[in-house]
Scaffold this active site. Structure first.
Site, PDB file in Angstrom:
ATOM      1  N   CYS A 235       0.990  -7.174   8.914  1.00 24.44           N
ATOM      2  CA  CYS A 235       0.354  -6.776   7.650  1.00 24.44           C
ATOM      3  C   CYS A 235      -1.128  -7.156   7.746  1.00 24.44           C
ATOM      4  CB  CYS A 235       1.057  -7.400   6.449  1.00 24.44           C
ATOM      5  SG  CYS A 235       0.914  -9.196   6.367  1.00 24.44           S
TER       6      CYS A 235
HETATM    7  O1  LIG Z   1      -0.966  -8.510   3.836  1.00 24.71           O
HETATM    8  S1  LIG Z   1      -1.013  -9.864   3.264  1.00 24.71           S
HETATM    9  O2  LIG Z   1       0.107 -10.090   2.339  1.00 24.71           O
HETATM   10  O3  LIG Z   1      -1.026 -10.890   4.322  1.00 24.71           O
HETATM   11  S2  LIG Z   1      -2.691 -10.032   2.255  1.00 24.71           S
END
Ligand SMILES: O=S(=O)([O-])[S-]
Length: 102
Positions: free
Chosen positions: A66
């Site tokens: 992510c």
């Molecule tokens: O994508 S995140 O939740 O690490 S900000």
């Protein structure tokens, strides 16, 4: 028990050099993914999630990426619940990966 393991950038580099079997999924938004992503990774979205799961080889290691390594943890847990046996969340996310490759 948590259904995923943490993976550092260095561990991912090492794993990728040892095996071609690793699947990397990137759960960031499509624009961020298009701008830059880890080579060979797949942008996993709500639209392609069901197809990805249906087509995937659940025995192969799966690494979830992510932005900063937070939301990938719940996604990794979810994917483990869906049947992936060997799931990792990339610590530091794509931002740490970019830093390591800048
Ligand atoms: O994508 S995140 O939740 O690490 S900000």
């Amino acid at each position: 028990m948590s259904g995923f393991k943490h993976l550092s950038i260095n561990e991912l580099i090492h794993m990728s050099s040892e095996s071609n079997d690793i699947q990397v999924v990137d759960i960031r938004d499509a624009a961020s993914f298009t701008a830059a992503h880890i080579e060979g990774s797949t942008n996993l979205t709500n639209e392609n999630l069901a197809t990805f799961i249906a087509d995937a080889d659940m025995d192969k290691p799966l690494v979830v990426v992510c932005y900063h390594g937070m939301s990938s943890q719940s996604a990794a847990n979810y994917l483990n619940e869906q049947g992936f046996d060997d799931v990792y969340s990339l610590d530091g996310g794509f931002s740490a990966w970019s830093l390591a490759h800048s």
